[in-house]
Design a protein around this motif. Structure first.
Motif, PDB file in Angstrom:
ATOM      1  N   ALA A 141      46.557  47.212  43.209  1.00 19.60           N
ATOM      2  CA  ALA A 141      47.042  48.187  42.238  1.00 19.60           C
ATOM      3  C   ALA A 141      46.582  47.846  40.831  1.00 19.60           C
ATOM      4  CB  ALA A 141      48.574  48.247  42.286  1.00 19.60           C
ATOM      5  N   ASP A 142      46.311  46.551  40.593  1.00 21.01           N
ATOM      6  CA  ASP A 142      45.852  46.107  39.275  1.00 21.01           C
ATOM      7  C   ASP A 142      44.337  46.164  39.149  1.00 21.01           C
ATOM      8  OD1 ASP A 142      46.728  45.254  36.723  1.00 21.01           O
ATOM      9  OD2 ASP A 142      46.078  43.196  37.163  1.00 21.01           O
ATOM     10  N   GLY A 143      43.661  46.683  40.189  1.00 18.69           N
ATOM     11  CA  GLY A 143      42.215  46.896  40.093  1.00 18.69           C
ATOM     12  C   GLY A 143      41.356  45.903  40.833  1.00 18.69           C
ATOM     13  N   MET A 144      41.929  44.932  41.514  1.00 21.38           N
ATOM     14  CA  MET A 144      41.116  43.978  42.256  1.00 21.38           C
ATOM     15  C   MET A 144      40.611  44.608  43.551  1.00 21.38           C
ATOM     16  SD  MET A 144      43.064  40.303  41.841  1.00 21.38           S
ATOM     17  CE  MET A 144      41.734  39.501  42.753  1.00 21.38           C
ATOM     18  N   ALA A 158      45.640  35.787  39.663  1.00 19.88           N
ATOM     19  CA  ALA A 158      46.205  37.057  39.178  1.00 19.88           C
ATOM     20  C   ALA A 158      47.618  37.304  39.685  1.00 19.88           C
ATOM     21  CB  ALA A 158      45.289  38.220  39.591  1.00 19.88           C
ATOM     22  N   VAL A 159      47.832  37.024  40.926  1.00 19.97           N
ATOM     23  CA  VAL A 159      49.148  37.264  41.532  1.00 19.97           C
ATOM     24  C   VAL A 159      49.530  36.012  42.322  1.00 19.97           C
ATOM     25  CG1 VAL A 159      50.533  38.848  42.936  1.00 19.97           C
ATOM     26  CG2 VAL A 159      48.516  39.711  41.760  1.00 19.97           C
ATOM     27  N   PRO A 160      49.973  34.969  41.626  1.00 20.58           N
ATOM     28  CA  PRO A 160      50.245  33.707  42.310  1.00 20.58           C
ATOM     29  C   PRO A 160      51.427  33.822  43.264  1.00 20.58           C
ATOM     30  CG  PRO A 160      51.037  33.637  40.067  1.00 20.58           C
ATOM     31  CD  PRO A 160      50.252  34.905  40.183  1.00 20.58           C
ATOM     32  N   ALA A 161      51.409  32.966  44.233  1.00 19.68           N
ATOM     33  CA  ALA A 161      52.509  32.945  45.196  1.00 19.68           C
ATOM     34  C   ALA A 161      53.734  32.255  44.621  1.00 19.68           C
ATOM     35  CB  ALA A 161      52.069  32.251  46.482  1.00 19.68           C
ATOM     36  N   HIS A 162      53.529  31.404  43.589  1.00 19.21           N
ATOM     37  CA  HIS A 162      54.638  30.625  43.057  1.00 19.21           C
ATOM     38  C   HIS A 162      54.648  30.685  41.525  1.00 19.21           C
ATOM     39  CE1 HIS A 162      53.936  28.924  47.075  1.00 19.21           C
ATOM     40  NE2 HIS A 162      55.253  28.634  47.058  1.00 19.21           N
TER      41      HIS A 162
END
Length: 861
Positions: A698-701, A756-760
């Motif tokens: 959704a952020d373009g990746m 960009a979207v870390p798990a932690h």
């Protein structure tokens, strides 16, 4: 009136055992040749009937159109006289030196039309007017008008594409839109366009929507108004009770009509069964002055004639099928009772089976039936439906090409060397139904893999049989002729068990059958079958050493039935469909049968006729088609992958064994069907990973789509390599798809995702806590004191984290998406509450300047 007519000799064409059809369409490209070969044989005067018919008013227009355009469409209601007047007028006008061929859809109508025209000429049938129907012909060298049933024209064109000696072709009752008439017109249009521009073509109809056929033929429409005798139409006052039997209601209407009217009564019913039941319901209730006459296609000709001819001593009541709608003139009829039903053949291409269905009549059929009451005087038509119901009737019945078995048509097209799309059909055949027909022909060896006709197919096309039965006759020889004739005819043993052997016994040894069996046989039907069997035997080769069951299996290779496991007599057919038999039938317990007749139900057909097939005979016939198949498949019933080895004939498993060494990749592939049925049950970690990828996309990746729909569509690519050892629903429930999902991303994408979207989330204390991506916004939960010193609000993927701050006991204290705002406003109130509850924990005045901590103050401080 007295007319002069040239009587010309025409060579007699013997089609009863003519050569096998060639692929004649290629001939159409050859140079046209002079086909004039007739010489005048003399001139004689003939006297035409003096009674004037409505068609006489438009005969000059018909003749003029044919002379100028070579084609015409004639629209005339029943009783106008078109069937008997038009061919004679064409002959009188000398439009052609060749024979005039008139096609009739029914044998009775063909004979009646020929006899009437010969009577008009004061000649015997077989001189200038003759007829040719299946199994019977009355033609000679002087025959100029030949009335034939429709299939004969196809054979003539296939054997002689130039139609040598034929000058005109008339399609009578074209509104019935039989399959043979549609094909015959298409073939004639091709012949006329490429080889025979002198060939005259005339389509005649009573109720046809003439525009489309006129457009196809590029011909003018000529309309005759017909007789002017008025017909009073009477409808029911209220709809028939759905629970009441139609036949009883019809019988009561007949009795009422006898009291209210005068003259002969014609009753339209859907079939022979209804005719017999109405006949039974009227038994003993009719005045002595009345006589009942059934009329249906399977009756002996003598009985049919008795129904047609006037009876000066009795008031006649004719109980008829749709055979009486057209062509036939029943001269003493002044009353029509229309039961409002018609029986039509419907073919299901999915099951490869036809069934007769009883439907409401169409408005065109109802109009035509009612018109029979006004042929000789004013009449009355009783319609057994209300006036309000009439608006729901369809305008016209469907063309047979839309509903019938197209196997014969597919064979004829292959023999002609044309695709259906290339032919001038008024209604093109359904591509799906035609493909099914072609598949059957390939199974029979009549077509090659490219769709071209084989030598065997040409032999089948030359026979007056359905290709199934033709294949049986060619392969099994003349001993198969009785079976072919039997299977082509209606069942002679009504009410008997399904066993075809009983019918064969009644046919071959009627005395022994009558002594041993309780079910009465229809003698007239058996007589017709025997006559047809003799005719077929003459065209067959010497017999082969096959049993009747093996012969039937030749005709129906796709209808070999194997009994399913269980108490109910259900069978799976080799073509893949299911069928069920009456539990009380003697064949119900047999392992293998061949099904020759069903009710055609597309879901599970009910078997009406079959024969026991020994397995050894099946193997002897189809050894090359019986193969061992390794089978790995998901069982919905057992909820697991089943691995078996089966010996198969079509959809039948003749032998079934456990496949102990089934390879892992085959099991994994079968398990995919289980996944499709069971759906996904992702672990919490797998769900977290999917949510991270979705947010990053959704952020373009540019990352793979991990929605459930996309994952289900691509199971083979991402899941299959990870299914080793997974065989059951329980295995799948325990399976964690995280590794398979992570493998969809390469190393660079994984690194980009982690950034960009870390798990932690790493707290100010350096502790790593998981981020929950399952809600509307990413979320973390941690102790409030662990965020001391955090001056900015944390975020991932460009979105602020939803932060749930917990008390030292782990209970939610505040949820915020603006941590600096919380410090500046609500924190003071929370601090007061927390200091009272947790005095040993630090609660600084300015949390932005304090150090994060998870420790409590030492005791005593």
């Amino acid at each position: 009136m007295i007319v002069q007519m040239t009587s010309v000799g025409a060579p007699r064409w013997d089609r009863s055992e003519g050569p096998a059809p060639r692929a004649p369409r290629s001939i159409l490209t050859k140079k046209k040749q002079d086909r004039a070969g007739f010489t005048a044989a003399g001139v004689r005067s003939i006297r035409l009937g003096m009674d004037r018919l409505p068609i006489d008013d438009v005969l000059p227009q018909v003749i003029a159109a044919l002379a100028k355009r070579g084609r015409a469409v004639l629209q005339a209601p029943p009783g106008a006289g078109k069937t008997t007047r038009v061919p004679l007028a064409m002959l009188e006008a000398g439009l052609t030196q060749g024979r005039i061929l008139m096609l009739e859809p029914r044998r009775l109508a063909a004979r009646a039309a020929a006899e009437r025209m010969a009577e008009t000429l004061e000649e015997a049938v077989g001189l200038r007017v003759g007829y040719r129907i299946r199994g019977e012909a009355k033609v000679g060298r002087t025959t100029r008008i030949e009335v034939v049933t429709e299939g004969i024209l196809t054979r003539m064109i296939q054997s002689d594409p130039e139609l040598s000696g034929i000058g005109a072709v008339i399609f009578d009752e074209f509104h019935e839109r039989s399959l043979n008439a549609d094909l015959g017109l298409a073939l004639c249009l091709e012949v006329a366009g490429a080889l025979r521009d002198d060939l005259l073509l005339l389509a005649m109809s009573a109720t046809l929507d003439a525009g489309p056929v006129a457009g196809l033929m590029d011909a003018p429409v000529i309309t005759s108004e017909g007789r002017s005798y008025p017909v009073e139409t009477r409808h029911l006052a209220r709809p028939l009770d759905q629970r009441a039997r139609l036949e009883q209601a019809v019988a009561e209407q007949v009795l009422a009509a006898l009291d209210e009217t005068s003259g002969g009564v014609l009753v339209f019913l859907p079939g022979e069964g209804e005719i017999r039941r109405v006949e039974s319901a009227l038994s003993g209730r009719l005045p002595k002055s009345c006589v009942l006459r059934p009329l249906y296609g399977a009756m002996p000709f003598a009985d049919q004639r008795a129904a047609i001819r006037p009876d000066p001593t009795h008031r006649k009541i004719v109980l008829a099928t749709s055979i009486a709608e057209t062509s036939l003139t029943i001269e003493d009829v002044r009353v029509v009772i229309d039961a409002g039903r018609a029986r039509r053949a419907r073919f299901d291409p999915g099951s490869g089976m036809s069934r007769l269905v009883t439907e409401r009549v169409t408005r065109a059929e109802a109009t035509q039936r009612a018109g029979r009451a006004g042929r000789v005087a004013k009449g009355v038509a009783y319609r057994m439906w209300t006036k309000g119901e009439e608006g729901a009737l369809a305008a016209y019945p469907p063309a047979e090409i839309e509903t019938a078995d197209l196997t014969g048509l597919a064979l004829e097209l292959a023999a002609w060397g044309a695709e259906a799309s290339e032919m001038p059909f008024l209604t093109p055949p359904n591509p799906g139904a035609l493909a099914e027909a072609q598949a059957l022909l390939r199974m029979l060896g009549a077509l090659d893999n490219a769709g071209g006709i084989t030598a065997h197919g040409k032999a089948l096309a030359a026979l007056p049989l359905h290709p199934r039965l033709g294949h049986m006759l060619v392969k099994a020889g003349r001993d198969a002729a009785p079976l072919a004739a039997l299977l082509a005819e209606r069942d002679p043993l009504r009410g008997a068990p399904a066993d075809l052997s009983l019918r064969l016994e009644a046919l071959v040894d009627p005395k022994a059958y009558a002594d041993r069996r309780p079910w009465p046989a229809d003698r007239a039907t058996l007589s017709r079958i025997r006559a047809e069997a003799k005719r077929l035997a003459r065209s067959a080769k010497p017999a082969g050493p096959l049993s009747p069951a093996a012969m039937v299996a030749l005709a129906y290779p796709d209808r070999v039935g194997l009994r399913r496991k269980g108490e109910a007599p259900r069978f799976v057919l080799s073509g893949g469909k299911g069928a069920v038999m009456n539990e009380a039938d003697p064949l119900a317990g047999q392992r293998l049968i061949v099904v020759t007749d069903t009710d055609g139900n597309p879901r599970e057909a009910r078997i009406r006729q079959a024969i026991v097939l020994p397995e050894a005979e099946l193997r002897g016939l189809y050894a090359v088609r019986i193969t061992w198949v390794d089978l790995c498949e998901w069982s919905r019933r057992e909820r697991r992958v089943i691995a078996r080895q089966q010996e198969c004939y079509g959809a039948l498993a003749l032998d079934d064994r456990l496949w102990k060494e089934a390879p892992a990749d085959a099991i994994a592939l079968a398990m995919l069907d289980g996944v499709r049925e069971l759906g996904f049950a992702f672990s919490a970690k797998a769900q977290l990973f999917r949510a991270r990828v979705t947010l990053a996309r959704a952020d373009g990746m540019h990352l793979p789509d991990m929605s459930e729909d996309a994952l289900m569509a691509g199971l083979e690519e991402w899941l299959l390599p990870y299914l080793a050892g997974i065989k059951t629903a329980d295995d799948w429930k325990r399976f964690d798809a995280l590794d398979a999902l992570r493998a969809m991303l390469d190393w660079d994408n994984m690194q980009a995702l982690d950034r960009a979207v870390p798990a932690h989330f790493t707290t100010p204390l350096g502790r790593s806590i998981p981020i929950d991506y399952s809600g509307e916004a990413p979320e973390i939960s941690l102790r409030l004191q662990e965020m001391f010193g955090q001056k900015t609000h944390p975020s991932v993927g460009g979105q602020p984290l939803r932060v749930t701050l917990l008390s030292p006991a782990g209970r939610p204290v505040q949820t915020t998406m603006d941590l600096p705002g919380f410090w500046a406003t609500s924190y003071e109130d929370v601090r007061k509450d927390m200091r009272g509850r947790y005095p040993r924990h630090p609660w600084p005045d300015d949390p932005t300047q304090a150090d994060p901590t998870l420790r409590a103050k030492p005791r005593g401080q």
